[in-house]
Design a protein around this motif. Structure first.
Motif, PDB file in Angstrom:
ATOM      1  N   LEU A   1     -24.169  -8.583 -20.902  1.00  7.64           N
ATOM      2  CA  LEU A   1     -22.930  -7.850 -21.155  1.00  7.64           C
ATOM      3  C   LEU A   1     -22.532  -7.943 -22.626  1.00  7.64           C
ATOM      4  CD1 LEU A   1     -20.823  -8.851 -18.018  1.00  7.64           C
ATOM      5  CD2 LEU A   1     -21.997  -6.685 -18.441  1.00  7.64           C
TER       6      LEU A   1
ATOM      7  N   HIS B   1     -15.050 -11.714 -14.581  1.00  2.00           N
ATOM      8  CA  HIS B   1     -14.911 -10.850 -13.411  1.00  2.00           C
ATOM      9  C   HIS B   1     -16.153  -9.977 -13.231  1.00  2.00           C
ATOM     10  CE1 HIS B   1     -13.019  -8.596 -10.276  1.00  2.00           C
ATOM     11  NE2 HIS B   1     -12.891  -7.491 -10.989  1.00  2.00           N
ATOM     12  N   LEU B   2     -16.642  -9.392 -14.307  1.00  2.00           N
ATOM     13  CA  LEU B   2     -17.824  -8.527 -14.225  1.00  2.00           C
ATOM     14  C   LEU B   2     -19.069  -9.325 -13.852  1.00  2.00           C
ATOM     15  CD1 LEU B   2     -17.212  -6.216 -17.319  1.00  2.00           C
ATOM     16  CD2 LEU B   2     -16.913  -5.642 -14.898  1.00  2.00           C
TER      17      LEU B   2
ATOM     18  N   ALA C   1     -21.306  -8.761 -10.426  1.00  2.00           N
ATOM     19  CA  ALA C   1     -22.715  -8.371 -10.547  1.00  2.00           C
ATOM     20  C   ALA C   1     -23.586  -9.058  -9.511  1.00  2.00           C
ATOM     21  CB  ALA C   1     -23.220  -8.692 -11.952  1.00  2.00           C
TER      22      ALA C   1
ATOM     23  N   ALA D   1     -24.177  -4.996 -13.194  1.00  2.00           N
ATOM     24  CA  ALA D   1     -23.311  -5.515 -14.248  1.00  2.00           C
ATOM     25  C   ALA D   1     -23.054  -4.454 -15.312  1.00  2.00           C
ATOM     26  CB  ALA D   1     -23.940  -6.762 -14.875  1.00  2.00           C
TER      27      ALA D   1
ATOM     28  N   ALA E   1     -20.872  -1.596 -14.020  1.00  2.00           N
ATOM     29  CA  ALA E   1     -19.470  -2.008 -13.950  1.00  2.00           C
ATOM     30  C   ALA E   1     -18.848  -2.070 -15.335  1.00  2.00           C
ATOM     31  CB  ALA E   1     -19.371  -3.368 -13.260  1.00  2.00           C
ATOM     32  N   LEU E   2     -19.596  -2.576 -16.314  1.00  2.00           N
ATOM     33  CA  LEU E   2     -19.095  -2.634 -17.687  1.00  2.00           C
ATOM     34  C   LEU E   2     -18.799  -1.244 -18.210  1.00  2.00           C
ATOM     35  CD1 LEU E   2     -18.521  -3.960 -20.430  1.00  2.00           C
ATOM     36  CD2 LEU E   2     -20.996  -3.881 -20.871  1.00  2.00           C
TER      37      LEU E   2
ATOM     38  N   ALA F   1     -15.555   0.079 -16.532  1.00  3.02           N
ATOM     39  CA  ALA F   1     -14.364  -0.604 -17.036  1.00  3.02           C
ATOM     40  C   ALA F   1     -14.058  -0.181 -18.470  1.00  3.02           C
ATOM     41  CB  ALA F   1     -14.552  -2.111 -16.948  1.00  3.02           C
TER      42      ALA F   1
ATOM     43  N   ALA G   1     -11.155  -3.345 -15.296  1.00  5.05           N
ATOM     44  CA  ALA G   1     -12.269  -3.475 -14.355  1.00  5.05           C
ATOM     45  C   ALA G   1     -11.798  -3.248 -12.927  1.00  5.05           C
ATOM     46  CB  ALA G   1     -12.914  -4.854 -14.500  1.00  5.05           C
TER      47      ALA G   1
END
Length: 488
Positions: free
Chosen positions: A209, A232-233, A237, A244, A247-248, A251, A285
């Protein structure tokens, strides 16, 4: 085509981050900060490693001189005498199977071809083999054939791979999430190197990340991650790099969109400081992924508070509360092996002989979680929690050993009675060892009247069974046993 970071790609350099025209400037003057190029490819695709040195995790397979490095460097390619010709990559989703295939394909004189076991047939395999032979003989090009989900291939389809693998017309890189020993035919296994990929650690995901945030191929510094958002991420994941990065990206999009709106602090012209990165917070997120961040510090008070409430709920037979705390720990990324160990302790301490099968369930659950991992392990843990919470409770065995230890520490117990001592060595009989011992199996019901404890502990009861569950029967049997043994 799915790779370590997800999604469809042509496999060429254009997948690394071809971009469209710059996004239009915001009417509120934030073009310098958020009006960046909008890449066509998802973040997960743009961040695909281009060399083995960029691969996240799997360091046990990437040492100097390893088979993967030989393949990536071209050793053993084109039918050469050294290095493996084909590999089978076995591991859970998101650990880098497709990524490794792409890295191998970037070696000199390589051509990348992908087949999916879901859609490809024997004709497709034979076509690829024929084209690979032509490419090798006419163009001196080695074909890297990536075969996803090889466990879905029938025996006939796998047989069609054998000539190309055996004669090294292709470098086969096959991926599977199932044990190849049960899903891949023996001739193909024997001609390939089996490599097992491990789930990515939280440190691996965190590093990925961080790289994606700063790398020009990724977000290029347009955002920064708060510590809470990063945690949180990483937790969401679940060891999957593809998840991951997806999601990044989601967000970050929420944070950038929010930052493009005017705020009271901006001047009348709406001008904002250009080039300032936007901070991605947990709320971004949560909004992007619709997954609430569990406030849980695995190194702090919440870790101990939740596990305490969990065990006390099981002890108190509140199965619903126990399942709530189990869910809270799972969602917070608590180590499921830790939960399994606590269940074993709970079964022994709070249920005991009231339900002897509870300990068996807890041990089986702890072992099963280690075998199958998460997320499926949550089902096993839930089953064990339901069993333990609804089982009859007794701490009699627990209290019994505590009482016995207390007496030992107090110096009670004046030695082993002579008739119970070892009488097998030379000279033991002269010391009176074993004299008068009654072999239990010679007595009625295999229970003999005989002194077993030291003299100062005769008649001392440590175990007092309850009337709960199976201990009701144990209590009655224990009373008869003690009356026979003690002659009372």
């Amino acid at each position: 085509m799915e790779d370590l970071f997800g999604l469809e790609s042509s496999g060429g350099d254009e997948a690394e981050g071809a971009s469209s025209a710059a996004a239009p400037a915001s009417p509120h003057g934030r073009a310098g900060r958020v009006g960046r190029e909008a890449p066509r490819s998802p973040l997960a695709v743009r961040m695909r490693p281009r060399s083995l040195d960029e691969v996240v995790g799997q360091q046990h397979l990437l040492g100097q001189g390893s088979p993967l490095r030989q393949l990536a460097a071209g050793a053993g390619a084109s039918g050469g005498p050294t290095g493996p010709s084909s590999v089978i990559l076995w591991g859970p989703p998101g650990t880098g199977k497709t990524t490794l295939a792409h890295v191998i394909a970037r070696g000199p004189g390589r051509k990348f071809v992908e087949l999916s076991a879901i859609t490809a047939g024997v004709k497709d395999v034979r076509r690829v083999m024929d084209e690979a032979l032509t490419a090798r003989d006419l163009h001196r090009t080695t074909t890297v054939l990536f075969l996803d989900e090889i466990h879905r291939f029938t025996k006939a389809q796998q047989d069609a791979l054998l000539p190309g693998v055996e004669n090294r017309w292709v470098v086969l890189v096959a991926a599977t999430t199932e044990n190849p020993s049960f899903s891949v035919i023996s001739p193909l296994l024997s001609r390939s190197l089996l490599l097992t990929l491990q789930p990515l650690t939280e440190a691996d995901i965190a590093g990925l990340l961080e790289r994606a945030v700063t790398d020009p191929r990724g977000l290029g510094g347009a955002v920064v991650l708060s510590d809470d958002a990063a945690e949180h991420l990483v937790r969401l994941a679940g060891g999957d790099a593809r998840r991951a990065l997806t999601a990044l990206e989601a967000a970050s999009a929420v944070a950038l969109d929010e930052a493009s709106r005017p705020t009271p602090e901006e001047d009348d012209d709406g001008a904002a400081a250009a080039g300032e990165p936007v901070t991605v917070e947990v709320r971004h997120a949560e909004k992007a992924l619709d997954v609430h961040a569990v406030r849980y510090d695995r190194q702090g008070d919440m870790h101990y508070d939740v596990i305490s409430a969990f065990i006390k709920s099981i002890r108190g037979s509140d199965v619903d509360a126990a399942l709530h705390y189990l869910a809270k720990m799972i969602e917070a990324g608590e180590d499921p092996r830790f939960i399994g160990r606590r269940l074993i302790i709970s079964a022994a301490e709070d249920i005991g002989m009231a339900d002897p099968t509870a300990l068996q369930t807890a041990v089986a659950a702890a072992q099963a979680v280690q075998l199958i991992g998460m997320p499926e392990g949550r089902i096993v843990l839930a089953e064990a929690v339901v069993h333990l919470a609804t089982a009859p409770k007794s701490n009699a065995a627990y209290m019994g050993i505590n009482a016995a230890i207390s007496d030992v520490r107090a110096g009670l117990g004046t030695g082993v009675p002579a008739h119970l001592r070892d009488a097998h060595y030379s000279g033991a009989q002269r010391l009176g060892h074993g004299a008068g011992y009654t072999y239990s199996h010679d007595a009625p019901h295999s229970v003999a009247k005989q002194q077993y404890p030291p003299d100062d502990l005769v008649g001392k009861d440590y175990y007092t069974p309850t009337g709960n569950g199976a201990e009701r029967d144990i209590a009655a049997r224990l009373e008869r046993l003690r009356s026979i043994i003690r002659g009372s």
